[in-house]
Design an enzyme around this catalytic site. Structure first.
Site, mmCIF file in Angstrom:
data_model
loop_
_atom_site.group_PDB
_atom_site.id
_atom_site.type_symbol
_atom_site.label_atom_id
_atom_site.label_comp_id
_atom_site.label_asym_id
_atom_site.label_seq_id
_atom_site.Cartn_x
_atom_site.Cartn_y
_atom_site.Cartn_z
ATOM 1 N N CYS A 1 0.840 -1.201 0.000
ATOM 2 C CA CYS A 1 0.000 0.000 0.000
ATOM 3 C C CYS A 1 0.871 1.245 0.000
ATOM 4 O O CYS A 1 2.073 1.184 0.227
ATOM 5 C CB CYS A 1 -0.884 0.027 1.236
ATOM 6 S SG CYS A 1 -1.893 -1.455 1.384
ATOM 7 N N GLY A 27 -0.484 0.218 -4.863
ATOM 8 C CA GLY A 27 -1.807 -0.326 -4.598
ATOM 9 C C GLY A 27 -2.815 0.245 -5.565
ATOM 10 O O GLY A 27 -2.940 1.461 -5.670
ATOM 11 N N ASN A 105 0.432 1.208 5.984
ATOM 12 C CA ASN A 105 1.116 0.380 4.990
ATOM 13 C C ASN A 105 1.920 -0.674 5.732
ATOM 14 O O ASN A 105 2.691 -0.350 6.621
ATOM 15 C CB ASN A 105 2.042 1.240 4.127
ATOM 16 C CG ASN A 105 2.945 0.403 3.206
ATOM 17 O OD1 ASN A 105 4.064 0.784 2.929
ATOM 18 N ND2 ASN A 105 2.474 -0.734 2.748
ATOM 19 N N GLY A 106 1.723 -1.923 5.354
ATOM 20 C CA GLY A 106 2.432 -3.020 6.018
ATOM 21 C C GLY A 106 1.455 -4.108 6.362
ATOM 22 O O GLY A 106 0.376 -4.195 5.780
ATOM 23 N N TYR A 246 11.752 -4.344 -6.512
ATOM 24 C CA TYR A 246 10.506 -4.245 -7.279
ATOM 25 C C TYR A 246 9.530 -3.189 -6.805
ATOM 26 O O TYR A 246 8.957 -2.464 -7.610
ATOM 27 C CB TYR A 246 9.792 -5.605 -7.260
ATOM 28 C CG TYR A 246 8.395 -5.567 -7.842
ATOM 29 C CD1 TYR A 246 8.193 -5.646 -9.215
ATOM 30 C CD2 TYR A 246 7.277 -5.420 -7.009
ATOM 31 C CE1 TYR A 246 6.918 -5.592 -9.749
ATOM 32 C CE2 TYR A 246 5.991 -5.370 -7.546
ATOM 33 C CZ TYR A 246 5.816 -5.450 -8.913
ATOM 34 O OH TYR A 246 4.569 -5.393 -9.437
HETATM 35 P P1 5GP Z 1 5.014 -14.557 -11.431
HETATM 36 O O1 5GP Z 1 4.405 -14.337 -12.756
HETATM 37 O O2 5GP Z 1 6.266 -15.375 -11.457
HETATM 38 O O3 5GP Z 1 4.020 -15.059 -10.431
HETATM 39 O O4 5GP Z 1 5.390 -13.117 -10.859
HETATM 40 C C1 5GP Z 1 6.556 -12.475 -11.260
HETATM 41 C C2 5GP Z 1 6.223 -11.157 -11.861
HETATM 42 O O5 5GP Z 1 5.365 -10.451 -10.969
HETATM 43 C C3 5GP Z 1 7.432 -10.280 -12.102
HETATM 44 O O6 5GP Z 1 7.380 -9.804 -13.410
HETATM 45 C C4 5GP Z 1 7.281 -9.133 -11.122
HETATM 46 O O7 5GP Z 1 7.647 -7.924 -11.749
HETATM 47 C C5 5GP Z 1 5.838 -9.131 -10.777
HETATM 48 N N1 5GP Z 1 5.461 -8.722 -9.429
HETATM 49 C C6 5GP Z 1 4.536 -7.785 -9.230
HETATM 50 N N2 5GP Z 1 4.252 -7.621 -7.941
HETATM 51 C C7 5GP Z 1 4.980 -8.451 -7.280
HETATM 52 C C8 5GP Z 1 5.066 -8.703 -5.907
HETATM 53 O O8 5GP Z 1 4.422 -8.119 -5.047
HETATM 54 N N3 5GP Z 1 5.936 -9.641 -5.585
HETATM 55 C C9 5GP Z 1 6.663 -10.264 -6.528
HETATM 56 N N4 5GP Z 1 7.573 -11.118 -6.100
HETATM 57 N N5 5GP Z 1 6.599 -10.038 -7.834
HETATM 58 C C10 5GP Z 1 5.751 -9.154 -8.217
HETATM 59 MG MG MG Z 2 7.217 -7.544 -13.839
#
Ligand code: 5GP
Ligand code: MG
Ligand code: SF4
Length: 465
Positions: A1, A27, A105-106, A246
């Site tokens: 968030c 978010g 947030n958290g 990320y």
């Molecule tokens: P997957 O498709 O392997 O489940 O997720 C990986 C993709 O999700 C990556 O492209 C990454 O940029 C994106 N991603 C978006 N939000 C998150 C998040 O909160 N955690 C993680 N680990 N990946 C995320």
């Molecule tokens: Mg991605």
């Protein structure tokens, strides 16, 4: 968030709307703003959807007058998915000494236990959100003013919290003792700002003053400025390393360093650790782009945009259901065929979680006639769920929880798949000698399984460390 608050400017809610828009990546499900005006008192608006689709309407913004306002953009981790409007923050409570609103947030790791206890003692919960505990704990506190009640409440809360709150006259900011989630202080004209990230200061022309420190509470008023103290027992900080990888926006500054530069450096480390012979380095946009730039620079392999992102799609991961996420990949990303054909391609992404993105992208790249596909991932394998505010799925759904690197490579059917090492990641974020094993400088639980705060609710539900 994402959380944001402003005090000491006319029509503070307009600034908050802009700030929340800049924090939308944190978010996308819903957003809310509470404002206070000396004549009209507290007002609030909470809406599903993007900030720009709700908080740009003149008629809505006119209902949020006053020089003090806070806001929240929601990404559900705790509480129900695809939630009800009653789960949308800020939450508001009316106390003997006046009202208060909070945005969190958290994630609170002992929220279930607290909720049970509070309900037994008569609290009536309005939402399914873990954050609402804070309001009820404040209501039960015997302290005489709201910041002290908040302090009381937060001393009972475990887990990760960056909180922005307000009373009739005060803007309040708090970070948990480990400082897991970010929070920064800014200055705009005669007013003050609290924000999850610095990119949201830029949008309103505010200047970064400093980060709120782990375990710090600031109480800000129009005339007395910022008063700071440290109500919690001091502990070594554990900022979320995944904010660097990320979660944060690349144009934000964390620890004095741009997130973009950190991500580029992650790509440099990745190229050093996992070299490959190839013709083209392509990011999986947008989250893989800075790391791919670093990878290409370090390896000497040309950089190209082999995958094009539809700018009208949000973050797929943040979509709450698996089905939407599955479709999402194709709605969001498409292959630049002319560039890919016949080439040995290195694809750089920030993380592999369920493997959905990587699998789909590999198919698309091979369909487009690539000769080889090599994945390079800018974080170590995500083998553990996050309980501190990033919505990773249950352990069983994490590819790296059930497969070795080799098995993952086979599962994705790519020519090679390599991840940056945990030490490499620490070097890239600025820890020259890598990860301190006896006391890691960051939270990295989703990679290491070492949880800096015991996730007691989850253990109660059967989660095994
Ligand atoms: P997957 O498709 O392997 O489940 O997720 C990986 C993709 O999700 C990556 O492209 C990454 O940029 C994106 N991603 C978006 N939000 C998150 C998040 O909160 N955690 C993680 N680990 N990946 C995320
Ligand atoms: Mg991605
Ligand atoms: Fe960040 Fe991972 Fe720790 Fe969650 S578990 S706070 S995503 S480093």
């Amino acid at each position: 968030c994402g959380v944001f608050g402003v005090v000491g400017v006319a029509d503070a809610a307009n600034f908050v709307a802009l700030g929340l828009h800049a924090l939308q990546h944190r978010g996308q499900e819903a957003g809310g703003i509470v404002s206070h005006d000396p004549v009209q008192g507290f007002n609030s608006a909470r809406r599903f959807g993007y900030v720009r689709d709700n908080f740009t309407s003149q008629s809505l913004m006119q209902t949020l007058p006053g020089p003090l306002a806070i806001g929240h953009v929601r990404y559900s981790t705790a509480g129900s998915k695809g939630a009800a409007i009653r789960d949308v923050q800020p939450f508001f409570g009316e106390f003997a000494m006046g009202g208060a609103a909070i945005a969190h947030n958290g994630n609170i790791t002992n929220a279930n236990a607290l909720r049970r206890e509070l309900i037994e003692r008569g609290s009536i919960f309005q939402s399914s959100s873990d954050s609402e505990c804070i309001i009820h704990l404040m209501a039960r506190s015997l302290q005489r003013n709201i910041p002290e009640r908040m302090e009381d409440a937060l001393k009972r809360v475990e887990g990760a919290f960056s909180v922005v709150a307000m009373t009739r006259t005060k803007l309040i900011g708090v970070r948990d003792p480990l400082g897991v989630r970010p929070l920064v202080l800014g200055k705009v004209g005669d007013g003050w700002v609290l924000s999850s990230e610095t990119c949201a200061l830029d949008i309103i022309g505010a200047e970064l003053v400093r980060e709120i420190e782990p375990g710090e509470m600031v109480v800000i008023t129009d005339n007395e400025g910022v008063q700071s103290h440290f109500p919690f027992r001091r502990q070594p900080s554990k900022f979320c390393i995944f904010e660097h990888v990320y979660f944060s926006r690349p144009d934000s500054i964390i620890g004095g360093r741009s997130v973009y530069e950190t991500r580029r450096q992650i790509g440099v480390e990745l190229a050093r650790e996992t070299p490959v012979e190839a013709d083209l380095v392509c990011p999986v946009p947008d989250s893989g782009t800075p790391a791919a730039i670093g990878f290409a620079h370090e390896s000497g392999i040309p950089f190209g945009m082999g995958i094009i992102r539809n700018q009208y799609m949000g973050r797929t991961f943040i979509e709450p259901t698996e089905q939407i996420r599955n479709m999402g990949v194709r709605l969001k990303l498409n292959v630049n065929r002319a560039l890919i054909r016949g080439k040995r391609v290195v694809l750089v992404d920030d993380s592999v979680v369920r493997g959905t993105t990587s699998r789909k992208i590999k198919e698309m790249i091979l369909d487009a006639g690539a000769a080889e596909v090599h994945f390079r991932i800018a974080s170590p394998p995500t083998a553990w769920p996050c309980f501190y505010g990033v919505d990773t799925p249950q352990r069983e759904k994490l590819l790296a929880a059930t497969m070795t690197e080799d098995e993952m490579r086979e599962h994705l059917a790519v020519d090679s798949l390599k991840f940056i090492s945990l030490d490499g990641l620490y070097r890239a974020v600025g820890e020259a000698s890598g990860r301190d094993k006896s006391c890691p400088q960051y939270c990295d639980a989703c990679f290491s399984g070492e949880y800096p705060v015991t996730p007691s609710d989850m253990i109660e539900k059967g989660f095994q460390l």
